[in-house]
Design a protein around this motif. Sequence first.
Motif, PDB file in Angstrom:
ATOM      1  N   ALA A  75      -5.500   6.162   0.743  1.00 32.35           N
ATOM      2  CA  ALA A  75      -6.074   4.704   0.404  1.00 32.35           C
ATOM      3  C   ALA A  75      -5.243   3.837  -0.761  1.00 32.35           C
ATOM      4  CB  ALA A  75      -7.502   5.055  -0.081  1.00 32.35           C
ATOM      5  N   VAL A  76      -5.224   2.540  -0.271  1.00 26.28           N
ATOM      6  CA  VAL A  76      -4.606   1.653  -1.192  1.00 26.28           C
ATOM      7  C   VAL A  76      -5.793   0.690  -1.569  1.00 26.28           C
ATOM      8  CG1 VAL A  76      -2.864  -0.217  -1.712  1.00 26.28           C
ATOM      9  CG2 VAL A  76      -2.258   2.001  -0.276  1.00 26.28           C
ATOM     10  N   GLU A  77      -6.024   0.325  -2.905  1.00 29.05           N
ATOM     11  CA  GLU A  77      -6.829  -0.758  -3.248  1.00 29.05           C
ATOM     12  C   GLU A  77      -5.914  -2.114  -3.381  1.00 29.05           C
ATOM     13  OE1 GLU A  77      -9.378   0.091  -6.571  1.00 29.05           O
ATOM     14  OE2 GLU A  77     -10.451   1.616  -5.316  1.00 29.05           O
ATOM     15  N   VAL A  78      -6.246  -3.188  -2.597  1.00 28.72           N
ATOM     16  CA  VAL A  78      -5.915  -4.352  -3.014  1.00 28.72           C
ATOM     17  C   VAL A  78      -6.594  -5.474  -3.611  1.00 28.72           C
ATOM     18  CG1 VAL A  78      -4.348  -6.125  -1.689  1.00 28.72           C
ATOM     19  CG2 VAL A  78      -4.398  -3.519  -1.057  1.00 28.72           C
ATOM     20  N   ARG A  95      -1.103  -4.834   5.452  1.00 24.95           N
ATOM     21  CA  ARG A  95      -0.444  -3.624   5.778  1.00 24.95           C
ATOM     22  C   ARG A  95       0.161  -2.998   4.462  1.00 24.95           C
ATOM     23  NH1 ARG A  95       5.296  -4.186   8.606  1.00 24.95           N
ATOM     24  NH2 ARG A  95       6.509  -5.021   6.821  1.00 24.95           N
ATOM     25  N   SER A  96       0.311  -1.419   4.902  1.00 24.95           N
ATOM     26  CA  SER A  96       0.879  -0.786   3.862  1.00 24.95           C
ATOM     27  C   SER A  96       1.927   0.077   4.350  1.00 24.95           C
ATOM     28  CB  SER A  96      -0.207   0.205   3.290  1.00 24.95           C
ATOM     29  OG  SER A  96       0.255   0.998   2.128  1.00 24.95           O
ATOM     30  N   ARG A 125      -7.322   1.754   4.165  1.00 26.14           N
ATOM     31  CA  ARG A 125      -7.013   3.316   4.602  1.00 26.14           C
ATOM     32  C   ARG A 125      -5.665   3.348   5.160  1.00 26.14           C
ATOM     33  NH1 ARG A 125     -10.686   5.420   1.732  1.00 26.14           N
ATOM     34  NH2 ARG A 125     -12.876   4.422   1.950  1.00 26.14           N
ATOM     35  N   THR A 126      -5.131   4.419   4.971  1.00 26.68           N
ATOM     36  CA  THR A 126      -3.687   4.757   5.192  1.00 26.68           C
ATOM     37  C   THR A 126      -3.661   6.243   5.915  1.00 26.68           C
ATOM     38  OG1 THR A 126      -3.155   5.714   3.155  1.00 26.68           O
ATOM     39  CG2 THR A 126      -2.749   3.329   3.434  1.00 26.68           C
ATOM     40  N   THR A 127      -2.538   6.500   6.739  1.00 28.57           N
ATOM     41  CA  THR A 127      -2.535   7.863   7.383  1.00 28.57           C
ATOM     42  C   THR A 127      -1.830   8.814   6.417  1.00 28.57           C
ATOM     43  OG1 THR A 127      -0.396   6.944   8.590  1.00 28.57           O
ATOM     44  CG2 THR A 127      -2.642   6.879   9.712  1.00 28.57           C
ATOM     45  N   GLU A 128      -0.922   8.256   5.396  1.00 30.28           N
ATOM     46  CA  GLU A 128      -0.113   9.117   4.511  1.00 30.28           C
ATOM     47  C   GLU A 128      -0.014   8.386   3.413  1.00 30.28           C
ATOM     48  OE1 GLU A 128       4.363   9.042   5.319  1.00 30.28           O
ATOM     49  OE2 GLU A 128       3.263   9.550   7.175  1.00 30.28           O
ATOM     50  N   ARG A 129       0.473   8.870   2.352  1.00 31.13           N
ATOM     51  CA  ARG A 129       0.576   8.121   0.904  1.00 31.13           C
ATOM     52  C   ARG A 129       1.545   7.078   1.135  1.00 31.13           C
ATOM     53  NH1 ARG A 129      -1.182   9.266  -3.817  1.00 31.13           N
ATOM     54  NH2 ARG A 129      -0.176   8.245  -5.566  1.00 31.13           N
ATOM     55  N   ALA A 130       1.036   5.598   0.685  1.00 38.28           N
ATOM     56  CA  ALA A 130       1.646   4.449   0.790  1.00 38.28           C
ATOM     57  C   ALA A 130       2.376   4.270  -0.606  1.00 38.28           C
ATOM     58  CB  ALA A 130       0.574   3.441   0.929  1.00 38.28           C
ATOM     59  N   THR A 131       3.541   3.466  -0.494  1.00 41.22           N
ATOM     60  CA  THR A 131       4.392   3.153  -1.729  1.00 41.22           C
ATOM     61  C   THR A 131       4.123   1.445  -2.014  1.00 41.22           C
ATOM     62  OG1 THR A 131       6.319   2.862  -0.372  1.00 41.22           O
ATOM     63  CG2 THR A 131       5.795   4.820  -1.364  1.00 41.22           C
ATOM     64  N   SER A 132       3.794   0.530  -0.767  1.00 36.21           N
ATOM     65  CA  SER A 132       3.574  -0.603  -0.923  1.00 36.21           C
ATOM     66  C   SER A 132       2.508  -1.217  -0.230  1.00 36.21           C
ATOM     67  CB  SER A 132       4.723  -1.328  -0.486  1.00 36.21           C
ATOM     68  OG  SER A 132       4.831  -1.245   0.961  1.00 36.21           O
ATOM     69  N   ALA A 133       2.031  -2.332  -0.508  1.00 40.70           N
ATOM     70  CA  ALA A 133       0.702  -3.227   0.255  1.00 40.70           C
ATOM     71  C   ALA A 133       1.393  -4.588   0.283  1.00 40.70           C
ATOM     72  CB  ALA A 133      -0.443  -3.198  -0.418  1.00 40.70           C
ATOM     73  N   GLU A 134       1.064  -5.241   1.395  1.00 39.60           N
ATOM     74  CA  GLU A 134       1.708  -6.489   1.874  1.00 39.60           C
ATOM     75  C   GLU A 134       0.495  -7.369   2.404  1.00 39.60           C
ATOM     76  OE1 GLU A 134       5.163  -8.488   4.265  1.00 39.60           O
ATOM     77  OE2 GLU A 134       4.701  -6.271   4.554  1.00 39.60           O
ATOM     78  N   LEU A 135       0.382  -8.632   1.962  1.00 40.07           N
ATOM     79  CA  LEU A 135      -0.559  -9.588   2.702  1.00 40.07           C
ATOM     80  C   LEU A 135       0.291  -9.975   3.794  1.00 40.07           C
ATOM     81  CD1 LEU A 135      -3.057 -11.120   3.113  1.00 40.07           C
ATOM     82  CD2 LEU A 135      -2.237 -12.854   1.434  1.00 40.07           C
TER      83      LEU A 135
END
Length: 141
Positions: A75-78, A95-96, A125-135
């Motif tokens: 997960a990434v909170e945006v 997207r992440s 929600r992500t399928t694996e660890r994310a390092t970025s998030a983008e609008l």
Amino acid sequence: MTVVSGGESGGPATRVPEDRYGRSADARADRKLKIVGSVLGVLLLGVVGWFGYDSIAGTKLSGEMIKFDVVSDQAVEVHLEVRKDADANGYCTLRSQAEDGSEVGRADFRFDQDKGRVDKTVTLRTTERATSAELVGCHAD
């Protein structure tokens, strides 16, 4: 007739008076090119102005990503700030990506509140660890 000294053979040379036969073909061509160039320039300015106005005035919903926080491997909170017409409904796509650049999460989040400005934190929600998030973008319905 006007006589000018210094012709090719060193003797006197003759020159036709410039205004006697009207404008030359080159001068007429130059005038036509100036007119065509002016008309095309005005048309280009009109098209650029129309697209500029349409992109600014035609937007009913726009968003900005304030910050993101990777909270877990899934997960990434945006934090999003969305500006819209109060009666407009729409969604923003997030997207992440993982460290290797592969996309690990993408989702649309709806914004149907009757407010002009919506400040909201969403969880992607992500399928694996994310390092970025983008609008990716926001769209009105």
